[in-house]
Design an enzyme around this catalytic site. Sequence first.
Site, PDB file in Angstrom:
ATOM      1  N   ASP A  27      11.603  77.646 -18.465  1.00 18.17           N
ATOM      2  CA  ASP A  27      12.558  76.618 -18.027  1.00 18.17           C
ATOM      3  C   ASP A  27      12.479  75.404 -18.946  1.00 18.17           C
ATOM      4  O   ASP A  27      11.870  74.398 -18.615  1.00 18.17           O
ATOM      5  CB  ASP A  27      12.199  76.258 -16.571  1.00 18.17           C
ATOM      6  CG  ASP A  27      13.041  75.151 -15.987  1.00 18.17           C
ATOM      7  OD1 ASP A  27      14.143  74.892 -16.500  1.00 18.17           O
ATOM      8  OD2 ASP A  27      12.597  74.537 -14.995  1.00 18.17           O
ATOM      9  N   LYS A  84      15.371  74.175 -20.606  1.00 17.10           N
ATOM     10  CA  LYS A  84      16.682  73.482 -20.530  1.00 17.10           C
ATOM     11  C   LYS A  84      17.148  72.956 -21.885  1.00 17.10           C
ATOM     12  O   LYS A  84      17.317  71.738 -22.076  1.00 17.10           O
ATOM     13  CB  LYS A  84      16.615  72.332 -19.522  1.00 17.10           C
ATOM     14  CG  LYS A  84      16.278  72.754 -18.100  1.00 17.10           C
ATOM     15  CD  LYS A  84      16.396  71.589 -17.135  1.00 17.10           C
ATOM     16  CE  LYS A  84      16.070  71.956 -15.707  1.00 17.10           C
ATOM     17  NZ  LYS A  84      14.628  72.172 -15.431  1.00 17.10           N
TER      18      LYS A  84
HETATM   19  O1  C5P Z   1       7.960  72.052  -5.827  1.00 15.94           O
HETATM   20  P1  C5P Z   1       9.391  72.477  -5.766  1.00 15.94           P
HETATM   21  O2  C5P Z   1       9.629  73.732  -4.935  1.00 15.94           O
HETATM   22  O3  C5P Z   1      10.321  71.353  -5.382  1.00 15.94           O
HETATM   23  O4  C5P Z   1       9.723  72.890  -7.274  1.00 15.94           O
HETATM   24  C1  C5P Z   1      11.013  73.230  -7.705  1.00 15.94           C
HETATM   25  C2  C5P Z   1      10.993  73.566  -9.160  1.00 15.94           C
HETATM   26  O5  C5P Z   1      12.337  73.762  -9.583  1.00 15.94           O
HETATM   27  C3  C5P Z   1      10.430  72.479 -10.066  1.00 15.94           C
HETATM   28  O6  C5P Z   1       9.797  73.135 -11.163  1.00 15.94           O
HETATM   29  C4  C5P Z   1      11.649  71.715 -10.517  1.00 15.94           C
HETATM   30  O7  C5P Z   1      11.473  71.141 -11.780  1.00 15.94           O
HETATM   31  C5  C5P Z   1      12.684  72.823 -10.588  1.00 15.94           C
HETATM   32  N1  C5P Z   1      14.072  72.388 -10.463  1.00 15.94           N
HETATM   33  C6  C5P Z   1      14.548  71.706  -9.353  1.00 15.94           C
HETATM   34  N2  C5P Z   1      15.869  71.330  -9.276  1.00 15.94           N
HETATM   35  C7  C5P Z   1      16.705  71.615 -10.287  1.00 15.94           C
HETATM   36  C8  C5P Z   1      16.229  72.313 -11.404  1.00 15.94           C
HETATM   37  C9  C5P Z   1      14.890  72.674 -11.460  1.00 15.94           C
HETATM   38  O8  C5P Z   1      13.808  71.444  -8.412  1.00 15.94           O
HETATM   39  N3  C5P Z   1      17.971  71.288 -10.187  1.00 15.94           N
END
Ligand code: C5P
Length: 236
Positions: free
Chosen positions: A63, A65
């Site tokens: 990831d 981006k």
């Molecule tokens: O801890 P949590 O479940 O919130 O983690 C979600 C993961 O998804 C993190 O790595 C975060 O950076 C990623 N992410 C997100 N929202 C987005 C894109 C990526 O929470 N729109």
Amino acid sequence: MTVTRKGDVIVALDFPTAQDAYAFLDRFPEEKPFVKIGMELYYAEGPQIVREIKARGHKIFLDLKLHDIPNTVKSAMRILSALDVDMVNLHAAGTTEMMKAALEGLTRPDGTRPLLIAVTQLTSTSEEAMQKELLIHATMPETVLRYAQNAQLAGLDGVVCSPLEAAAVKQTCGQAFLTVTPGIRFADTAADDQARVTTPAIAREGGSDFIVVGRPITRAVDPVATYRRCVKEFLS
Ligand code: C5P
């Protein structure tokens, strides 16, 4: 193309060091969860962390981006593809031309490639900030769907979006177009800093193909049991 089973729980390895990541993965006696390596771990440890976790038998969503001029993204994607990851992503805001170049760079000489997923609008961006700062005057749903259509036009496999947007993306781009959705929480746990959350079961019903789950699993008292609960709720 590398075949990745449609529908899985991806565990976000949001750790600052390889040691932390390995200590977490070592707790799994049987399963080899599909994992997400993001900027924090990748920038701390470099490509070796990807090779090591791949060698341990995990599928990897890298990831990072990407968002740059088409030629630079194409060259970078060629390097990432050689790392044998299963899924990578970029910002759809880089334009259709950039996404097409990324796909070209990602495709290996034998025609296989990792899945390529576009970030539409980050879920941390509010509609107000998007309109006032970025001067995008469409609504958030219109922007997300247009970016998804651009990604599909460029030949990408799907988008990262909110689980609450997955159904609309499927309706616009078709069922085969993948939705990868973070923002997952169990009904009985805290939302942390995620504003719009939903449960694994509701995400599945809404059309998410892959859910990305971080803290609810990585910070659980029993991460293995929590991962299993998540898989059960999402896949059954
Ligand atoms: O801890 P949590 O479940 O919130 O983690 C979600 C993961 O998804 C993190 O790595 C975060 O950076 C990623 N992410 C997100 N929202 C987005 C894109 C990526 O929470 N729109």
